[in-house]
Scaffold this motif. Structure first.
Motif, PDB file in Angstrom:
ATOM      1  N   GLY A  22     -59.405 -35.456  71.457  1.00 20.93           N
ATOM      2  CA  GLY A  22     -58.211 -36.281  71.578  1.00 20.93           C
ATOM      3  C   GLY A  22     -57.240 -35.971  70.463  1.00 20.93           C
ATOM      4  O   GLY A  22     -57.052 -34.808  70.103  1.00 20.93           O
ATOM      5  N   SER A  23     -56.647 -37.015  69.884  1.00 21.42           N
ATOM      6  CA  SER A  23     -55.706 -36.814  68.776  1.00 21.42           C
ATOM      7  C   SER A  23     -55.603 -38.085  67.951  1.00 21.42           C
ATOM      8  O   SER A  23     -55.904 -39.185  68.430  1.00 21.42           O
ATOM      9  N   GLY A  24     -55.182 -37.918  66.694  1.00 22.11           N
ATOM     10  CA  GLY A  24     -54.972 -39.071  65.816  1.00 22.11           C
ATOM     11  C   GLY A  24     -56.227 -39.616  65.197  1.00 22.11           C
ATOM     12  O   GLY A  24     -56.263 -40.788  64.788  1.00 22.11           O
ATOM     13  N   PHE A  25     -57.268 -38.783  65.044  1.00 24.89           N
ATOM     14  CA  PHE A  25     -58.552 -39.277  64.546  1.00 24.89           C
ATOM     15  C   PHE A  25     -58.610 -39.381  63.019  1.00 24.89           C
ATOM     16  O   PHE A  25     -59.569 -39.932  62.484  1.00 24.89           O
ATOM     17  N   THR A  26     -57.631 -38.848  62.312  1.00 21.54           N
ATOM     18  CA  THR A  26     -57.675 -38.863  60.845  1.00 21.54           C
ATOM     19  C   THR A  26     -56.620 -39.786  60.243  1.00 21.54           C
ATOM     20  O   THR A  26     -56.328 -39.709  59.045  1.00 21.54           O
ATOM     21  N   GLN A  27     -56.065 -40.686  61.032  1.00 26.18           N
ATOM     22  CA  GLN A  27     -54.918 -41.461  60.576  1.00 26.18           C
ATOM     23  C   GLN A  27     -55.250 -42.530  59.538  1.00 26.18           C
ATOM     24  O   GLN A  27     -54.357 -42.956  58.788  1.00 26.18           O
ATOM     25  N   MET A  28     -56.510 -42.978  59.474  1.00 26.04           N
ATOM     26  CA  MET A  28     -56.852 -43.985  58.478  1.00 26.04           C
ATOM     27  C   MET A  28     -56.643 -43.448  57.062  1.00 26.04           C
ATOM     28  O   MET A  28     -56.025 -44.090  56.212  1.00 26.04           O
ATOM     29  N   TYR A  29     -57.189 -42.250  56.814  1.00 25.82           N
ATOM     30  CA  TYR A  29     -56.959 -41.544  55.543  1.00 25.82           C
ATOM     31  C   TYR A  29     -56.502 -40.134  55.905  1.00 25.82           C
ATOM     32  O   TYR A  29     -57.328 -39.246  56.110  1.00 25.82           O
ATOM     33  N   PRO A  30     -55.203 -39.896  56.014  1.00 26.23           N
ATOM     34  CA  PRO A  30     -54.699 -38.629  56.552  1.00 26.23           C
ATOM     35  C   PRO A  30     -54.753 -37.447  55.600  1.00 26.23           C
ATOM     36  O   PRO A  30     -54.353 -36.350  55.959  1.00 26.23           O
ATOM     37  N   GLY A  31     -55.269 -37.641  54.383  1.00 26.92           N
ATOM     38  CA  GLY A  31     -55.312 -36.542  53.429  1.00 26.92           C
ATOM     39  C   GLY A  31     -56.348 -35.489  53.790  1.00 26.92           C
ATOM     40  O   GLY A  31     -57.180 -35.674  54.681  1.00 26.92           O
ATOM     41  N   ASN A  32     -56.318 -34.386  53.055  1.00 24.43           N
ATOM     42  CA  ASN A  32     -57.237 -33.268  53.320  1.00 24.43           C
ATOM     43  C   ASN A  32     -58.324 -33.131  52.256  1.00 24.43           C
ATOM     44  O   ASN A  32     -59.102 -32.185  52.288  1.00 24.43           O
ATOM     45  N   SER A  33     -58.399 -34.062  51.331  1.00 17.38           N
ATOM     46  CA  SER A  33     -59.386 -33.955  50.254  1.00 17.38           C
ATOM     47  C   SER A  33     -60.773 -34.325  50.759  1.00 17.38           C
ATOM     48  O   SER A  33     -60.937 -34.965  51.808  1.00 17.38           O
ATOM     49  N   ALA A  34     -61.772 -33.922  49.979  1.00 19.66           N
ATOM     50  CA  ALA A  34     -63.162 -34.258  50.323  1.00 19.66           C
ATOM     51  C   ALA A  34     -63.360 -35.767  50.325  1.00 19.66           C
ATOM     52  O   ALA A  34     -64.127 -36.304  51.137  1.00 19.66           O
ATOM     53  N   ARG A  35     -62.674 -36.465  49.414  1.00 19.46           N
ATOM     54  CA  ARG A  35     -62.808 -37.920  49.363  1.00 19.46           C
ATOM     55  C   ARG A  35     -62.244 -38.572  50.617  1.00 19.46           C
ATOM     56  O   ARG A  35     -62.855 -39.498  51.175  1.00 19.46           O
ATOM     57  N   ASP A  36     -61.076 -38.102  51.094  1.00 19.36           N
ATOM     58  CA  ASP A  36     -60.504 -38.638  52.328  1.00 19.36           C
ATOM     59  C   ASP A  36     -61.449 -38.413  53.505  1.00 19.36           C
ATOM     60  O   ASP A  36     -61.640 -39.301  54.345  1.00 19.36           O
ATOM     61  N   TYR A  37     -62.043 -37.214  53.558  1.00 24.38           N
ATOM     62  CA  TYR A  37     -62.980 -36.908  54.648  1.00 24.38           C
ATOM     63  C   TYR A  37     -64.172 -37.861  54.596  1.00 24.38           C
ATOM     64  O   TYR A  37     -64.619 -38.384  55.624  1.00 24.38           O
TER      65      TYR A  37
END
Length: 267
Positions: free
Chosen positions: A190-205
């Motif tokens: 789908g799409s929009g699955f990272t919107q809670m924490y949209p950053g690319n850092s390991a912590r955001d993941y």
């Protein structure tokens, strides 16, 4: 000539504060609090309509007690979950310190300017619901708390931002069939699955992973997804009832607000 009398209790030399009484009706009268400037001070309250004789207490032998607290001790550190989708009411827990209940209806949360009742869990946690009208647009909705019915000047000096994100979209699931006992590894697309924490850092993941949930029918998978990015989530199916039409598949970015699409089903 009516008076309220506040007599401090729990001290060797109690002080009594007298305040004017204003009668509003046969059942309601008001007066100012003692404002003694002592945190956690407790006072036995009595009322005199004529300024001389004290009216009888309905609960004989039991004091009506008023407590003064230090507002600076009422702190909000964070909220759980930290966000939710636009236009959806979300139950949240405010985490902090100094929370207390000083009468029915007195504990109030304020979400984006809207007052909602709070439920005291303990002195560090209060449960309230962010209403849908407070999260009508994407952004940050400020949340704080009052122990005095939301009266001006009684809110905590802290407020935290509730993240408001667009509703994610589900397009498909691969594979879309598997054992009813669960255990099938599937990929939700789908799409929009990272919107809670949209950053690319390991912590955001890591933060996103802890909050991501997949559901199959009424069952929500307790295991964290094995992988995710903005368009794919890899998770493991739960057990579920056999159904010729399949079970609706859902995802939640905040561990509770599940989003489904009637065309995305698992059989």
């Amino acid at each position: 000539g009516g008076r309220c009398r506040f007599t401090q209790i729990g001290v060797e030399s109690p002080t009594t504060f007298t305040k004017p009484l204003t009668v509003e009706s046969a059942t309601v009268a008001k007066c100012s609090s003692p404002a003694a400037g002592v945190a956690d001070a407790k006072f036995a309250v009595s009322v005199s309509i004529n300024g001389r004789s004290v009216e009888p207490n309905k609960f004989a032998g039991v004091d009506v007690v008023f407590t003064e607290y230090d507002l600076s001790r009422v702190r909000v550190s964070h909220i759980e979950p930290p966000g939710g989708p636009t236009g959806v009411a979300t139950a949240v827990t405010l985490v902090g310190s100094g929370f207390a209940l000083y009468g029915e209806g007195q504990l109030q949360c304020k979400a984006n300017g809207i007052l909602v009742p709070g439920m005291l869990l303990d002195s560090t946690k209060v449960l309230c619901t962010v209403p849908s009208e407070a999260v009508s647009s994407v952004g940050s909705a400020p949340i704080t708390i009052s122990l005095n019915n939301g009266t001006a000047g009684t809110f905590s000096g802290d407020q935290v931002g509730f993240r408001v994100y667009p509703t994610p979209v589900l397009n498909s699931i691969v594979p879309n069939k598997g054992d009813s006992n669960g255990g099938t590894v599937v990929t939700v697309v789908g799409s929009g699955f990272t919107q809670m924490y949209p950053g690319n850092s390991a912590r955001d993941y890591l933060y996103r992973t802890r909050l991501l949930k997949c559901s199959f029918g009424a069952q929500v998978q307790a295991l964290e997804p094995a992988f995710h990015n903005d368009t794919h989530i890899v998770c493991t199916t739960t057990w579920g009832d056999e159904s010729p039409n399949g079970l609706p598949v859902g995802i939640a970015l905040n561990a509770q607000s599940l989003v489904t699409d009637n065309d995305v089903r698992f059989s």
